[in-house]
Design a protein around this motif. Structure first.
Motif: not given
Length: 152
Positions: A10-35
């Protein structure tokens, strides 16, 4: 995993990758929930995707689509697809024409954003349609007996 692939579709490869990388950067080393994952994608994609997350991860829907009707008009065909199982799954509409040719029109999960029960796919063509079928690919339909329509 199919939910992630549906989101990527739905998002396309580029936007999906951007979202996924942002998630990894924001939550690296922390304890994220699905939300935290969901909210990050909403934020980076720039639009609310709660309809998708709720459907794929918090409901009991399943993939079962059906071709309800095919009508000619407006320079093409209008194919009404019912979402019997309620899952916001992507699918292809495969048009088989009288001249032996075929067209494949891909629909992402976004077609279910405003109405999860029914959508109308418009295919612009001047050709005469012999039959129409739905193809879910890896998103397999629970009941394939209602996935096609044949002209009379």
């Amino acid at each position: 995993s199919l939910g992630y692939l549906a989101m990527k579709d739905m998002l396309g490869d580029e936007l999906f990758r951007k979202c996924l990388h942002a998630y990894m950067a924001r939550w690296n080393g922390k304890h994220p929930t699905p939300w935290d994952f969901f909210y990050t994608f909403d934020n980076v994609a720039g639009r609310p995707l709660d309809w998708f997350w709720t459907n794929w991860y918090f409901g009991n829907a399943y993939i079962d689509l059906a071709v309800t009707s095919v009508a000619k008009g407006g320079g093409g065909y209008h194919i009404v697809v019912n979402n019997i199982g309620g899952m916001d799954a992507p699918f292809d509409v495969v048009m088989h024409y009288s001249d032996g040719s075929t067209d494949r029109v891909h629909q992402t999960s976004a077609v279910w954003e405003h109405d999860e029960k029914q959508t109308t796919v418009t295919v612009r063509t001047g050709k005469s349609v012999k039959s129409v079928e739905l193809d879910g690919g890896i998103w397999m339909d629970a009941d394939t007996t209602n996935d096609s329509w044949t002209a009379k």
